[in-house]
Design a protein around this motif. Structure first.
Motif, PDB file in Angstrom:
ATOM      1  N   THR A  43      -2.102  38.514  40.933  1.00 56.89           N
ATOM      2  CA  THR A  43      -2.989  37.687  40.112  1.00 56.89           C
ATOM      3  C   THR A  43      -3.928  36.874  40.987  1.00 56.89           C
ATOM      4  O   THR A  43      -3.726  36.728  42.186  1.00 56.89           O
ATOM      5  N   GLN A  44      -4.989  36.363  40.353  1.00 59.20           N
ATOM      6  CA  GLN A  44      -5.957  35.525  41.069  1.00 59.20           C
ATOM      7  C   GLN A  44      -5.353  34.153  41.343  1.00 59.20           C
ATOM      8  O   GLN A  44      -4.684  33.603  40.470  1.00 59.20           O
ATOM      9  N   PRO A  45      -5.609  33.586  42.535  1.00 58.98           N
ATOM     10  CA  PRO A  45      -5.102  32.229  42.791  1.00 58.98           C
ATOM     11  C   PRO A  45      -5.714  31.250  41.794  1.00 58.98           C
ATOM     12  O   PRO A  45      -6.906  31.309  41.500  1.00 58.98           O
ATOM     13  N   GLY A  46      -4.893  30.363  41.289  1.00 63.76           N
ATOM     14  CA  GLY A  46      -5.362  29.335  40.366  1.00 63.76           C
ATOM     15  C   GLY A  46      -5.525  29.807  38.940  1.00 63.76           C
ATOM     16  O   GLY A  46      -5.915  29.034  38.076  1.00 63.76           O
ATOM     17  N   SER A  47      -5.238  31.067  38.674  1.00 62.77           N
ATOM     18  CA  SER A  47      -5.418  31.579  37.308  1.00 62.77           C
ATOM     19  C   SER A  47      -4.266  31.155  36.408  1.00 62.77           C
ATOM     20  O   SER A  47      -3.193  30.777  36.876  1.00 62.77           O
ATOM     21  N   ARG A  48      -4.532  31.225  35.113  1.00 62.87           N
ATOM     22  CA  ARG A  48      -3.515  30.829  34.154  1.00 62.87           C
ATOM     23  C   ARG A  48      -2.304  31.759  34.227  1.00 62.87           C
ATOM     24  O   ARG A  48      -1.172  31.363  34.136  1.00 62.87           O
ATOM     25  N   ARG A  49      -2.638  33.034  34.425  1.00 64.47           N
ATOM     26  CA  ARG A  49      -1.587  34.052  34.514  1.00 64.47           C
ATOM     27  C   ARG A  49      -0.635  33.735  35.673  1.00 64.47           C
ATOM     28  O   ARG A  49       0.574  33.833  35.560  1.00 64.47           O
ATOM     29  N   ARG A  50      -1.217  33.334  36.789  1.00 70.80           N
ATOM     30  CA  ARG A  50      -0.404  33.027  37.961  1.00 70.80           C
ATOM     31  C   ARG A  50       0.515  31.834  37.681  1.00 70.80           C
ATOM     32  O   ARG A  50       1.692  31.854  38.009  1.00 70.80           O
ATOM     33  N   LYS A  51      -0.048  30.826  37.044  1.00 67.39           N
ATOM     34  CA  LYS A  51       0.746  29.644  36.712  1.00 67.39           C
ATOM     35  C   LYS A  51       1.901  30.020  35.797  1.00 67.39           C
ATOM     36  O   LYS A  51       3.026  29.569  35.948  1.00 67.39           O
ATOM     37  N   ARG A  52       1.594  30.859  34.825  1.00 65.21           N
ATOM     38  CA  ARG A  52       2.625  31.269  33.875  1.00 65.21           C
ATOM     39  C   ARG A  52       3.754  32.012  34.562  1.00 65.21           C
ATOM     40  O   ARG A  52       4.912  31.771  34.304  1.00 65.21           O
ATOM     41  N   LEU A  53       3.386  32.912  35.453  1.00 62.15           N
ATOM     42  CA  LEU A  53       4.402  33.679  36.157  1.00 62.15           C
ATOM     43  C   LEU A  53       5.234  32.778  37.051  1.00 62.15           C
ATOM     44  O   LEU A  53       6.439  32.951  37.190  1.00 62.15           O
ATOM     45  N   HIS A  54       4.558  31.804  37.632  1.00 62.89           N
ATOM     46  CA  HIS A  54       5.253  30.850  38.492  1.00 62.89           C
ATOM     47  C   HIS A  54       6.303  30.098  37.677  1.00 62.89           C
ATOM     48  O   HIS A  54       7.446  29.949  38.086  1.00 62.89           O
ATOM     49  N   ARG A  55       5.890  29.656  36.507  1.00 64.53           N
ATOM     50  CA  ARG A  55       6.796  28.904  35.639  1.00 64.53           C
ATOM     51  C   ARG A  55       7.958  29.770  35.184  1.00 64.53           C
ATOM     52  O   ARG A  55       9.099  29.333  35.128  1.00 64.53           O
ATOM     53  N   ALA A  56       7.637  31.030  34.855  1.00 64.03           N
ATOM     54  CA  ALA A  56       8.680  31.949  34.392  1.00 64.03           C
ATOM     55  C   ALA A  56       9.735  32.137  35.480  1.00 64.03           C
ATOM     56  O   ALA A  56      10.925  32.162  35.218  1.00 64.03           O
ATOM     57  N   ARG A  57       9.252  32.220  36.710  1.00 63.19           N
ATOM     58  CA  ARG A  57      10.150  32.424  37.836  1.00 63.19           C
ATOM     59  C   ARG A  57      11.080  31.214  37.993  1.00 63.19           C
ATOM     60  O   ARG A  57      12.278  31.342  38.168  1.00 63.19           O
ATOM     61  N   HIS A  58      10.483  30.053  37.908  1.00 62.01           N
ATOM     62  CA  HIS A  58      11.240  28.809  38.026  1.00 62.01           C
ATOM     63  C   HIS A  58      12.299  28.724  36.930  1.00 62.01           C
ATOM     64  O   HIS A  58      13.451  28.399  37.174  1.00 62.01           O
ATOM     65  N   ARG A  59      11.883  29.032  35.716  1.00 61.03           N
ATOM     66  CA  ARG A  59      12.778  28.946  34.567  1.00 61.03           C
ATOM     67  C   ARG A  59      13.960  29.890  34.737  1.00 61.03           C
ATOM     68  O   ARG A  59      15.094  29.541  34.471  1.00 61.03           O
TER      69      ARG A  59
END
Ligand code: ZN
Length: 316
Positions: free
Chosen positions: A139-155
């Motif tokens: 994903t692109q750095p700073g994109s919404r998709r990236r943030k979402r995936l990051h959160r999913a990983r954390h969760r």
């Protein structure tokens, strides 16, 4: 929503969302007392918050303060005064393995707690986390998709952490319950702490993985403080040869599958049962005295918690 539920709409859900703000928690060095005041530091530039403590504060050590909105929650611990029952009673042996999370015995009966469910959850996590990471890297750095995936990983990693902590609590509770009902004063266990580092090279990669994911340190820590409540001592002894020595004749056997077979005398028993009884034998005598203790005839099998395996499906 409430009326909908009352009218039989089972699918109606309460409105919810993720918490974005949490009450700050102060503990350890961040917690200072100045007479009747509690100091909560806010970093170097700002002065600490001073909270006046009530006079009727319970006795004990202040370990944590949670700053809420217009209120503050204090956690105070107090060691129990009474030392409990004096240590007299039987001895037990505990073997911590990969197939069985733990096997505890007093020489007559044994309790085995399954570790499989937990292990599969953890291995599943490793794979799912890797998948998410791979997706994220595209994903692109700073994109919404990236943030979402990051959160999913954390969760996901938090979820597995909770499952494993819960399972370890249930498992240790069951071990402690066994110790109490069998009136143990001492529980011998192998030297788990050193197992992860020193013997690493001698183990296969596969064994290393199963050993690594089971968090022995945490298990031992939980066990230690729970046993202390009942004044049962947890003593570590060297695990050397406890899984190989035949409890019957003392012959050293290579252990392959889940059952232990002695080449010299033909003795057969459950592998982790052999470990547990030999640890007990070694703990009592200082060495394994063959022929004095055999694997328990009655073994109870239990799982730490009912596990339904929904995690992989939901997060994979
Ligand atoms: Zn034998």
């Amino acid at each position: 929503m409430r009326t909908k539920r009352q009218n039989g709409d089972k699918k109606a859900r309460y409105p919810w969302r993720f918490r974005r703000y949490f009450n700050p928690i102060f503990k350890g060095q961040a917690l200072k007392r100045d007479g009747f005041y509690l100091l909560l530091p806010l970093g170097r530039r700002r002065p600490a918050i001073r909270v006046h403590l009530p006079q009727n504060l319970p006795m004990g050590r202040l370990v944590q303060a949670e700053l809420g909105f217009g209120e503050i929650h204090l956690t105070i611990t107090r060691e129990r005064d009474e030392p409990g029952v004096p240590a007299s009673g039987n001895a037990g042996g505990l073997d911590i393995g990969s197939i069985w999370l733990g096997m505890v015995t007093d020489g007559h009966e044994a309790l085995a707690i399954a570790g499989r469910g937990l292990r599969s959850v953890k291995q599943g996590r490793a794979k799912a986390l890797a998948r998410l990471q791979k997706k994220r890297s595209r994903t692109q750095p700073g994109s919404r998709r990236r943030k979402r995936l990051h959160r999913a990983r954390h969760r996901l990693s938090q979820k597995v952490n909770q499952i494993s902590r819960n399972a370890l609590h249930h498992a240790t509770n069951q071990i402690v319950e066994f110790c109490v009902t069998h009136q143990l004063a001492v529980l011998y266990t192998g030297d788990l702490g050193t197992l992860n580092h020193k013997t690493r090279r001698r183990r296969s990669r596969r064994t290393n993985q199963t050993v690594g994911v089971l968090e022995f340190g945490r298990l031992e820590q939980y066990l230690q403080y729970k046993l202390r409540r009942y004044n049962i001592q947890l003593i570590r002894i060297s695990e050397a040869y406890t899984s190989q020595t035949c409890p019957c004749c003392g012959h050293l056997n290579k252990v392959g599958g889940r059952t232990y077979r002695c080449r010299a005398c033909g003795y057969r028993a459950h592998r982790d049962g052999v470990g547990a009884v030999n640890i007990l034998n070694k703990g009592i005598h200082g060495e394994i005295r063959p022929g004095t203790m055999l694997v328990a005839q009655r073994i109870t099998y239990r799982r730490p918690v009912p596990f339904h395996g929904t995690l992989r499906r939901r997060c994979g």
